[in-house]
Design an enzyme around this catalytic site. Structure first.
Site, PDB file in Angstrom:
ATOM      1  N   HIS A  23       0.832  -1.205   0.000  1.00  0.00           N
ATOM      2  CA  HIS A  23       0.000   0.000   0.000  1.00  0.00           C
ATOM      3  C   HIS A  23       0.868   1.257   0.000  1.00  0.00           C
ATOM      4  O   HIS A  23       0.669   2.167  -0.809  1.00  0.00           O
ATOM      5  CB  HIS A  23      -0.910  -0.024   1.233  1.00  0.00           C
ATOM      6  N   GLU A  24       1.836   1.308   0.904  1.00  0.00           N
ATOM      7  CA  GLU A  24       2.684   2.500   1.008  1.00  0.00           C
ATOM      8  C   GLU A  24       3.615   2.626  -0.198  1.00  0.00           C
ATOM      9  O   GLU A  24       3.830   3.725  -0.718  1.00  0.00           O
ATOM     10  CB  GLU A  24       3.489   2.465   2.308  1.00  0.00           C
TER      11      GLU A  24
END
Length: 213
Positions: A23-24
């Protein structure tokens, strides 16, 4: 076979770390694509979880929720630094940078659903372990996707709303970012977050399992 809390915690480590770190990293990759190389220069566009782990959000909170048999898991990593003023078109491109995180979680949920379908009828000795990981992978990725799509800054949905709304409204929404975490805590403590997320989580889980499993 019902898993003990320790066994459930063990099979959850890889799906949780992947969900949070991808996600990051997706945010960082999207920011680089649209002109901001801050995350790239800091070495944050990577799947190395060590670069993204937040001791509380990545380890303590998901671990406690697992051991307490919470209805769903969530957590967070160290946010990838993005300087929105460096983007080619800051207001427009902010939406795509924000959307990259939830989109990556949806992609991972689909991959875990496919994995579940492939191993569900397998008689291999390790199949139960893979099935357990896939089930956790579907859940954690859908929760992160849905949670981050809430239109509350600094969540991704809040940044997307700031990008899409006309200037006067976007400024007003952006101004509540300092209170965003307090709003989220209130939603958690009051039970409103569960009331919002659980029906959506069940819908998306059922849809993915219906399609791929």
């Amino acid at each position: 076979m019902e898993l003990s809390p320790i066994q459930y915690f063990t099979i959850s480590i890889i799906p949780v770390l992947l969900a949070i770190t991808v996600h990051e990293a997706a945010h960082g990759y999207a920011a680089k694509h649209f002109g901001d190389k801050t995350a790239y220069f800091l070495g944050r566009i990577t799947l190395n979880p060590i670069k993204h782990i937040d001791p509380v959000g990545t380890v303590v909170i998901p671990g406690m929720l697992l051991l307490l048999s919470a209805p769903f898991l969530f957590g967070w990593a160290k946010p990838v630094p993005v300087n929105f003023s460096n983007l080619n078109n800051p207001k427009k491109d902010m939406m795509w940078v924000a959307l990259a995180g939830p989109a990556s979680n949806l992609a991972m949920a689909i991959i875990w659903a496919i994995t579940l379908g492939l191993f569900k009828s397998s008689g291999a000795s390790y199949a139960l372990f893979i099935i357990g990981m896939a089930q956790v992978g579907i859940m954690i990725n859908l929760v992160l996707m849905l949670l981050n799509l809430l239109p509350i800054p600094p969540l991704d949905g809040g940044r997307m709303a700031v990008s899409l709304l006309p200037a006067p409204w976007s400024y007003k929404l952006a101004s509540i970012e300092r209170y965003g975490m307090f709003i989220l805590i209130f939603l958690i403590v009051s039970g409103l977050l569960s009331a919002i997320l659980l029906p959506l989580l069940r819908f998306f889980q059922g849809t993915l399992i219906g399609i791929f499993v």
